[in-house]
Design a protein around this motif. Structure first.
Motif, PDB file in Angstrom:
ATOM      1  N   ILE A 304       0.826  -1.206   0.000  1.00 14.54           N
ATOM      2  CA  ILE A 304       0.000   0.000   0.000  1.00 14.54           C
ATOM      3  C   ILE A 304       0.865   1.262   0.000  1.00 14.54           C
ATOM      4  N   ARG A 312       0.508  -1.203  -7.866  1.00 13.35           N
ATOM      5  CA  ARG A 312       0.090  -1.515  -6.488  1.00 13.35           C
ATOM      6  C   ARG A 312      -1.047  -2.535  -6.460  1.00 13.35           C
ATOM      7  N   GLY A 357      -4.431  -3.112   5.568  1.00 11.56           N
ATOM      8  CA  GLY A 357      -4.527  -2.403   4.296  1.00 11.56           C
ATOM      9  C   GLY A 357      -5.263  -1.087   4.459  1.00 11.56           C
ATOM     10  N   THR A 361      -3.556   2.861   4.706  1.00 11.20           N
ATOM     11  CA  THR A 361      -4.102   3.845   3.763  1.00 11.20           C
ATOM     12  C   THR A 361      -4.587   5.083   4.516  1.00 11.20           C
ATOM     13  N   ILE A 408      -7.280   1.977  -4.412  1.00  9.72           N
ATOM     14  CA  ILE A 408      -7.174   1.175  -3.188  1.00  9.72           C
ATOM     15  C   ILE A 408      -8.544   0.877  -2.591  1.00  9.72           C
TER      16      ILE A 408
END
Length: 421
Positions: A304, A312, A357, A361, A408
């Motif tokens: 990430i 990514r 994750g 972020t 993401i």
């Protein structure tokens, strides 16, 4: 080109402790050089990345020394020590026990991990050499080799690792993790500091978290996500955040676990290159946040926070395979005595611990993708009120960050990772 701008920047805003002086380094130099005569000059360069947060005081020490034969040479060291309690975050940071942990890593654990490979006939190095590690009057100080004198450098944190770099970093991480699993098998549990969870007890009553979430949700409306409300509604409450964090640590003895680096992103990964431009060697730095747990933590943070934007998500599953293949190879080399972790199991753990994750972020990536900003600080990000709101709006709508979250968030959503309820 290495990104040196975010690692060592001279500044007038850093107070150098009075004990960082010639007398302190004479002891080291006398031990390192039999023919040492005297120090000709000592320069101290504060390593203070503007706009980044600190848990330590970091300095580069450049020393001109004269030898007994009359010749002179220059040596460079990196000195890392604790913040003063009266300045910055020192009082809080020093209660986290991260310095005793890092001292133990450099003095004992890392050499033992490297020794495991040496016993198998391989030379594997994970970290810069630590010349000196001491605790004096409650203050821990580490004196390390300066990797930049050996042509090591960081990539640009704003650009991230390309595919070739990611492969080498993932393989190096697998070597570190494999050795830690074998260490655990031979020696039993890592010390207690490596198994603690550092989350303030009153986090679910924290006004700073509420302020961050409020600003974050407001920013999400401007990102351009398709049906952004479905994402806004999935941002965890403080209780959900704390519970999800705590669930990332469990004592299930059946699960494959490793010693995570714990702060595994590009500024803590240094690379050297051959003359033809190929990656030569890698070293990790900053072992203050090491934790025993699922390798998913380091993997999520690396991918990430430090994989190039274009790969990514596109290469996510490929990254896991690269890591897993090398992990199994290293476990076999080191004669790991338990069942080998399977690739599908690792993919399942990436989902089970997918909170990392979201966590990276929401927290780390915000700062990592912020261009150099001398006004940036963790305090501003978390403080309620108008000044905090203004700064949060700036970082949460930073174009580099927005570009990243647009890929993401749908990825996390598709994998069910945003289902906090």
């Amino acid at each position: 080109m290495p990104d040196n701008s975010n690692k060592f920047c001279a500044t007038n805003d850093v107070s150098i402790p009075s004990w960082i002086n010639e007398a302190y380094f004479k002891r080291l130099l006398k031990r390192e050089f039999r023919d040492f005569r005297r120090i000709l000059n000592l320069s101290i360069i504060p390593a203070t990345p503007p706009g980044e947060t600190y848990t330590s005081l970091l300095m580069r020490i450049v020393i001109d020394i004269e030898m007994k034969d009359g010749f002179s040479q220059q040596k460079s060291y990196i000195v890392k020590t604790m913040l003063d309690d009266v300045r910055g975050n020192g009082g809080f940071v020093n209660t986290l026990n991260i310095f005793p942990k890092e001292k133990m890593m450099y003095e004992t654990i890392i050499p033992q991990l490297e020794q495991l490979y040496e016993e198998a006939g391989l030379t594997v190095k994970f970290a810069p050499k630590c010349h000196w590690a001491e605790e004096l009057n409650g203050r821990i100080c580490l004196v390390q080799e300066d990797l930049r004198t050996k042509k090591y450098g960081n990539i640009s944190r704003l650009k991230g690792f390309d595919m070739a770099q990611m492969q080498r970093v993932l393989e190096k991480l697998a070597e570190f993790h494999a050795a830690s699993a074998v260490w655990h098998q031979r020696n039993g549990p890592f010390p207690e500091d490596f198994q603690r969870i550092y989350l303030p007890a009153n986090y679910n009553k924290s006004k700073s978290y509420q302020a961050r979430v409020q600003s974050y949700k407001a920013a999400m409306a401007s990102w351009g996500l398709t049906d952004h409300e479905q994402y806004v509604n999935r941002i965890p409450t403080a209780d959900q955040f704390v519970q999800s964090y705590a669930r990332c640590f469990n004592n299930n003895p059946q699960e494959f676990k490793v010693l995570n680096h714990g702060d595994f992103w590009s500024s803590n990964i240094m690379l050297s290159y051959t003359q033809s431009g190929e990656i030569n060697q890698l070293r990790f730095v900053d072992f203050q946040m090491c934790k025993w747990g699922s390798p998913a933590q380091d993997l999520w943070e690396l991918i990430i926070c430090s994989a190039k934007h274009s790969i990514r998500i596109q290469q996510f599953d490929c990254f896991i395979r690269i890591y897993h293949s090398h992990l199994v190879r290293c476990l076999k080399i080191l004669n790991y005595g338990e069942r080998m972790p399977m690739l599908r199991e690792l993919h399942m753990k990436m989902i089970k611990y997918g909170f990392w994750g979201y966590f990276t972020t929401f927290t780390h990536l915000v700062f990592i993708l912020l261009p150099v900003d001398t006004e940036a600080s963790l305090v501003k990000l978390t403080q309620p009120g108008e000044e905090g709101d203004c700064f949060r709006s700036k970082v949460y709508t930073n174009p580099l960050y927005v570009r990243s979250v647009l890929s993401i968030f749908p990825f996390l959503y598709r994998r069910g990772i945003l289902d906090f309820k």
